[in-house]
Design an enzyme around this catalytic site. Structure first.
Site, mmCIF file in Angstrom:
data_model
loop_
_atom_site.group_PDB
_atom_site.id
_atom_site.type_symbol
_atom_site.label_atom_id
_atom_site.label_comp_id
_atom_site.label_asym_id
_atom_site.label_seq_id
_atom_site.Cartn_x
_atom_site.Cartn_y
_atom_site.Cartn_z
ATOM 1 N N ASP A 156 0.864 -1.183 0.000
ATOM 2 C CA ASP A 156 0.000 0.000 0.000
ATOM 3 C C ASP A 156 0.900 1.233 0.000
ATOM 4 O OD1 ASP A 156 -2.048 1.786 0.179
ATOM 5 O OD2 ASP A 156 -2.800 1.110 2.130
ATOM 6 N N ASP A 161 -2.791 2.556 -6.176
ATOM 7 C CA ASP A 161 -1.740 2.615 -5.167
ATOM 8 C C ASP A 161 -1.712 1.427 -4.230
ATOM 9 O OD1 ASP A 161 -4.106 3.164 -3.904
ATOM 10 O OD2 ASP A 161 -3.311 4.778 -2.655
ATOM 11 N N GLU A 162 -2.403 0.353 -4.584
ATOM 12 C CA GLU A 162 -2.535 -0.762 -3.644
ATOM 13 C C GLU A 162 -2.632 -2.062 -4.421
ATOM 14 O OE1 GLU A 162 -5.377 -1.777 0.227
ATOM 15 O OE2 GLU A 162 -5.932 -0.202 -1.192
#
Length: 368
Positions: free
Chosen positions: A25, A120-121
């Site tokens: 993350d 983003d993860e």
């Protein structure tokens, strides 16, 4: 590097050492990417989002801004009242997507089983990989180091024998940290875990759990299943499973397949009632497709997918032997309450997993 509390495993987590997951993350991703191009803003509260004049919302805020209460999903006007010195930058999705492609290249040095939950993860399954003699912990350490060295960004990571547990672990040492839950520590970690950390437990679900005396996972016992099903429906059983460390593996048999239908909305959807209207239309279309299959298949799962305004996708599923309006409505509400974070919905998808009837295997393989 920290590890979860030590405790003997119970039956529900037996065999979890056979699989290894890393959840990565990125730390305040949009803002961190912007600061690479604007280093003079380092040390100031910064957020990315729409302007107050356009009734915009905050997409991401750095940790300095979060100290003032600025969070993803809140109105920009509110954020500027909370933090008068907030520096607001416009979103540049094409820039973030380019960085995400570089992230993906780093991940694929270690495994081809990469699942992005958003820009983003990502979740990585590294079971059976040869790097570092198969050590998921060392892979996670090197992935984080590569991200910092090659992209100039920081990432938090979690390592665990269950996919959802690796995601929870990634939040423990945020920002820029690593948390590892080894198989023998799963039960002890879960026992003390706040149930609000379980995926799918939002404010409404937690209110029910709290009324049942379930504040930690150890309180969500097998004896509570009838009440969980009564008040939460199929979602209650899902919560019980996650509190026990149960995560159904993906189907490995070829006679299971998915049939689905989805629609990109003409306008971004901001209210749940409009979302449900579209879901009802999809239900009708999917029922027609299912009827065309004849009697050779049995339904075993319902699935709902939402794509948000930032193009990230979230999905969830539940066991069901029919295409159930009640089940898919519950799943849609679950995604809306727990994953939307103030974003509008661009696309809705609905599907079922079906299993071919086989003479020697005529019983449904339901998870319970």
């Amino acid at each position: 590097m920290l590890k979860g509390a030590r405790a003997p495993l119970v039956e529900s987590t037996k065999g979890t050492n056979e699989r290894k997951f890393i959840h990565v993350d990125m730390d305040s991703f949009f803002v961190s990417v912007e600061l690479l191009d604007a280093p003079h803003l380092v040390g100031r509260p910064v957020a990315v989002g729409g302007t107050a004049a356009e009734r915009g919302v905050i997409s991401t805020a750095n940790y300095l801004a979060r100290e003032y209460g600025v969070r993803s999903g809140i109105a920009t006007a509110t954020a500027q009242r909370l933090c008068p010195d907030l520096v607001l930058l416009p979103t540049r999705f094409e820039v973030y997507e380019a960085v995400t492609r570089r992230l993906d290249a780093i991940f694929r040095r270690y495994t081809d089983k990469v699942e992005f939950l958003s820009l983003d993860e990502a979740s990585l399954e590294v079971t059976g990989q040869s790097a570092f003699n198969g050590s998921a912990t060392h892979m996670a350490m090197h992935i984080r180091a590569a991200i910092e060295q090659e992209l100039g960004l920081t990432a938090s990571a979690g390592v665990a024998p269950l996919k959802y547990l690796a995601k929870i672990a990634s939040e423990v040492q945020k920002p820029n940290g690593l948390f590892v839950i080894v198989p023998k520590d799963v039960r002890g970690f879960l026992d003390e875990l706040d149930v609000r950390k379980i995926p799918g437990v939002g404010p409404k679900t937690y209110a029910v759990l709290e009324n049942l005396g379930c504040r930690q996972c150890k309180h969500v016992t097998e004896e509570k299943i009838p009440l969980l099903m009564r008040y939460l429906g199929v979602h209650g059983f899902y919560v019980w499973e996650r509190c026990q460390g149960i995560e159904e593996q993906e189907e490995r048999v070829t006679h299971i397949k998915s049939i689905g239908i989805e629609r990109t909305l003409p306008f971004d959807c901001h209210d749940f009632s409009s979302c449900l209207q579209e879901l009802d239309r999809l239900l009708e279309g999917l029922r027609e497709r299912i009827s065309e299959m004849g009697d050779d298949y049995l339904i075993i799962k319902n699935l709902v997918k939402l794509k948000f305004s930032d193009f990230s996708i979230s999905s969830t599923e539940a066991a069901s032997n029919t295409l159930s309006q009640e089940t898919v409505t519950t799943l849609c509400r679950l995604l809306w309450d727990t994953r939307r974070e103030g974003r509008s919905v661009r696309l809705i998808g609905l599907s079922v997993k079906v299993k071919r009837k086989i003479q020697d295997d005529i019983q449904l393989e339901l998870p319970w």
